[in-house]
Design an enzyme around this catalytic site. Structure first.
Site, PDB file in Angstrom:
ATOM      1  CE  LYS A   1       3.975 -10.530  19.122  1.00 41.83           C
ATOM      2  NZ  LYS A   1       2.728 -11.534  19.070  1.00 41.83           N
TER       3      LYS A   1
ATOM      4  CG  ASP B   1       1.887 -19.662  20.194  1.00 44.23           C
ATOM      5  OD1 ASP B   1       1.643 -19.651  19.217  1.00 44.23           O
ATOM      6  OD2 ASP B   1       1.548 -18.653  21.027  1.00 44.23           O
TER       7      ASP B   1
ATOM      8  CD  GLU C   1       1.491 -13.753  21.686  1.00 42.36           C
ATOM      9  OE1 GLU C   1       1.968 -14.731  21.088  1.00 42.36           O
ATOM     10  OE2 GLU C   1       1.637 -12.786  21.451  1.00 42.36           O
TER      11      GLU C   1
ATOM     12  CG  ASP D   1      -3.349 -13.410  19.011  1.00 42.15           C
ATOM     13  OD1 ASP D   1      -1.954 -12.797  19.183  1.00 42.15           O
ATOM     14  OD2 ASP D   1      -3.277 -14.349  18.536  1.00 42.15           O
TER      15      ASP D   1
HETATM   16  N1  ATP Z   1      -1.854 -24.508   7.057  1.00 41.34           N
HETATM   17  C1  ATP Z   1      -0.550 -23.635   7.646  1.00 41.34           C
HETATM   18  N2  ATP Z   1       0.482 -24.426   7.485  1.00 41.34           N
HETATM   19  C2  ATP Z   1       1.578 -24.025   7.679  1.00 41.34           C
HETATM   20  N3  ATP Z   1       1.724 -22.697   8.330  1.00 41.34           N
HETATM   21  C3  ATP Z   1       0.606 -21.947   8.278  1.00 41.34           C
HETATM   22  C4  ATP Z   1      -0.710 -22.485   8.209  1.00 41.34           C
HETATM   23  N4  ATP Z   1      -1.474 -21.711   8.369  1.00 41.34           N
HETATM   24  C5  ATP Z   1      -0.871 -20.243   8.944  1.00 41.34           C
HETATM   25  N5  ATP Z   1       0.423 -20.607   8.780  1.00 41.34           N
HETATM   26  C6  ATP Z   1       1.479 -19.858   9.385  1.00 41.34           C
HETATM   27  O1  ATP Z   1       1.213 -19.462  10.674  1.00 41.34           O
HETATM   28  C7  ATP Z   1       1.679 -18.172  10.700  1.00 41.34           C
HETATM   29  C8  ATP Z   1       0.834 -17.237  11.630  1.00 41.34           C
HETATM   30  O2  ATP Z   1       0.426 -17.817  12.637  1.00 41.34           O
HETATM   31  P1  ATP Z   1      -0.418 -17.002  13.798  1.00 41.34           P
HETATM   32  O3  ATP Z   1      -1.491 -16.386  13.341  1.00 41.34           O
HETATM   33  O4  ATP Z   1      -0.596 -17.881  14.702  1.00 41.34           O
HETATM   34  O5  ATP Z   1       0.874 -15.992  14.203  1.00 41.34           O
HETATM   35  P2  ATP Z   1       0.859 -14.598  14.679  1.00 41.34           P
HETATM   36  O6  ATP Z   1       0.057 -14.563  15.814  1.00 41.34           O
HETATM   37  O7  ATP Z   1       0.741 -13.614  13.669  1.00 41.34           O
HETATM   38  O8  ATP Z   1       2.505 -14.496  15.391  1.00 41.34           O
HETATM   39  P3  ATP Z   1       3.355 -14.548  16.796  1.00 41.34           P
HETATM   40  O9  ATP Z   1       2.030 -15.256  17.572  1.00 41.34           O
HETATM   41  O10 ATP Z   1       4.546 -15.078  16.470  1.00 41.34           O
HETATM   42  O11 ATP Z   1       3.254 -12.996  16.957  1.00 41.34           O
HETATM   43  C9  ATP Z   1       2.154 -17.625   9.732  1.00 41.34           C
HETATM   44  O12 ATP Z   1       3.613 -17.764   9.565  1.00 41.34           O
HETATM   45  C10 ATP Z   1       1.513 -18.401   8.549  1.00 41.34           C
HETATM   46  O13 ATP Z   1       2.198 -18.714   7.371  1.00 41.34           O
HETATM   47 MG    MG Z   2       0.329 -15.776  17.962  1.00 41.06          MG
END
Ligand code: ATP
Ligand code: MG
Length: 509
Positions: free
Chosen positions: A74, A174, A152, A8
């Protein structure tokens, strides 16, 4: 155990997983023992050579060395104008992503033993052809054999479906770090059929961070500290603090942010209410997309059996509240929003690595898994309306068509002995050429025929949603040519080759 892994590749965090001997996917921790790796690269110059650092350490350095750190790359995938200049080299978005992937590859090799070469990499369902190609190339540059790029939400649904063995319609919401997707799927045993998907590739936790940064900066300005966001070092520092405060506000009704700016210390109190007020329009955008997808899939809320909230940003209470209110349903709670996508990708990687693309393996004791995905973007071509003489966009493959697919349309030449036919490949759903993007164009030679001779244009979407075009002269029944669209926004084979050599020569910390 499978040697193929699922990745991912997130805007903010990346994760990887593998299917174990028991047939169940599990997360592979990185070398620091973390389940997710920040998608952040710090460029260090050591003796005139780049020595990139990827992950948590790099993320912490963002505040003190913002000019040497790349985050959220990304968001720039498929953007031909985005470059990052280190002290020694100019990087494309594909190359920066490849550094993140190389770090994951190294760590997977260390955790599983040996070299890990095969991978399925996930992309937002709403990524278009160019961004999917960029992602695939990033994997290749990192030294992976990319088995497939997988959506995803589909990956999340697979991991959920495997665990729960529940049939019916699943709606996946998502909200990640940088992108937002909604997908409706019908699960029947081990068959996954995507009904509709939509999203916004520029909406995610990042935008919520921006809103919180603005609240804090305004408060600091009111206390006398003007211009915080215009100062790159102060802004980078605030970004990290705002993200932490945002996470805190998911659990507590208020928190404080402490900033030092121009030698003064400020304390700003932020309530969840103020944060939610400032981001209401973002949540409303996601709500509209959910309704659009329900519409496109022809679903009523009564048809939806499971509501999955994935992506770290779905932890914000306002997401859960909005979705519950909208649907009258309780979202599933036993899904790890950070891990579901990588776990599902690992399942797919194992299936793909079993040979000839036709997934036949059984995971978890059930029947084989099949996935029927849909296109996330309409594809068409520009033509001239024979009555009005105006340019119109003819959509050949509408959005949400099942893939792989092939569609064709017959067009007619406009002049006697017309020598060329020009195919403009468009992306979008409108008939108005102004509202679609031209993603590629080609001109083909035509043998002499009278005006009004038929020419067939064929579009194919392969399983990775990468587009092929073929043109057939129906007078002679000869193919005039077949081409992958020559996207200005993607690297060519030579560039991928050079990038691979550059990345192979770097040691990643
Ligand atoms: N407890 C929480 N409350 C609010 N936001 C959160 C929390 N935990 C994580 N996040 C937010 O979630 C985001 C990261 O999520 P995730 O890892 O699913 O995204 P990603 O896979 O990096 O991004 P994408 O899928 O958009 O490419 C960040 O912006 C982070 O600040
Ligand atoms: Mg993601």
């Amino acid at each position: 155990m499978s040697r193929a892994i699922g990745i991912d590749l997130g805007t903010t965090y990346s994760a990887m997983a593998v299917v174990g001997d028991d047939g169940a996917p599990r997360i592979i921790d990185n070398a620091e023992g973390e389940a997710t790796t920040p998608s952040v690269v710090l460029f260090q110059d050591i003796d005139g050579k780049d020595s990139p650092m990827v992950g948590s350490m790099a993320k912490h350095m963002a505040a003190s060395q913002p000019m040497d750190v790349v985050q959220f790359v990304k968001r720039h995938m498929g953007d031909p104008n985005w470059r990052f200049d280190s002290a020694n080299y100019t990087y494309t978005p594909e190359e920066v992503s490849a550094l993140i992937l190389k770090r994951l590859k190294q760590d997977a090799g260390q955790a599983l033993g040996g070299s890990i070469d095969d991978a399925v990499i996930t992309v937002p369902a709403y990524f278009d052809d160019a961004r999917r190609t960029s992602t695939k190339q990033a994997g290749q540059i990192a030294g992976f054999n990319v088995l497939r790029v997988l959506n995803e939400p589909t990956a999340a649904a697979i991991s959920y479906g495997l665990d729960h063995d529940r049939d019916g319609v699943i709606l996946v919401y998502d909200l990640g770090g940088g992108t937002f997707d909604v997908t409706a799927l019908r699960v029947n045993g081990n068959d996954y059929e995507v009904l509709a998907t939509d999203g916004n590739r520029n909406l995610g936790g990042f935008d919520f961070d921006n809103a919180l940064m603005q609240i804090v900066a305004d408060d600091v300005a009111a206390q006398g500290g003007e211009g915080l966001l215009a100062d790159p070092v102060a802004a980078a520092d605030l970004r990290e603090k705002a993200e932490m405060a945002k996470r805190a506000l998911s659990n507590v009704p208020q928190t404080s942010v402490y900033v030092t700016f121009q030698g003064n210390n400020y304390r700003v109190r932020v309530t969840r209410q103020a944060f939610e007020d400032a981001t209401q329009s973002l949540i409303n955008q996601t709500r509209d997309t959910v309704l659009d997808v329900m519409d496109d899939a022809g679903l009523e809320w009564g048809d939806v059996d499971h509501l999955l909230l994935v992506g770290g940003s779905s932890r914000m209470p306002m997401v859960r509240e909005m979705m519950q209110e909208l649907s009258g349903k309780r979202p599933e709670t036993d899904v790890n929003p950070d891990e579901a996508v990588a776990l599902g990708a690992a399942v797919q990687a194992t299936l793909e690595s079993q040979g000839d693309g036709a997934p036949t393996m059984t995971i978890g004791g059930g029947s084989p898994i099949t996935i029927q995905d849909v296109t996330s973007q309409g594809l068409g071509t520009i033509s001239v309306d024979k009555d009005t003489r105006q340019d119109i966009n003819v959509v050949l493959i509408p959005r949400n068509t099942q893939i792989p697919c092939m569609k064709s349309e017959v067009f007619y030449t406009m002049h006697d002995n017309q020598q060329h036919i020009r195919v403009d490949v468009t992306q979008g759903d409108s008939n108005n050429p102004d509202f679609v993007a031209i993603i590629g164009a080609t001109e083909l030679q035509l043998p002499p025929h009278p005006k009004g001779s038929p020419v067939e244009i064929i579009y194919r979407y392969d399983i990775d949603q990468i587009v092929q075009v073929e043109v057939i002269d129906l007078t002679t029944h000869q193919s005039l040519g077949e081409f992958e669209i020559d996207r200005e926004s993607n690297l060519d084979q030579g560039e991928v080759h050079e990038a691979s050599a550059h990345v192979a020569g770097l040691t990643i910390e």
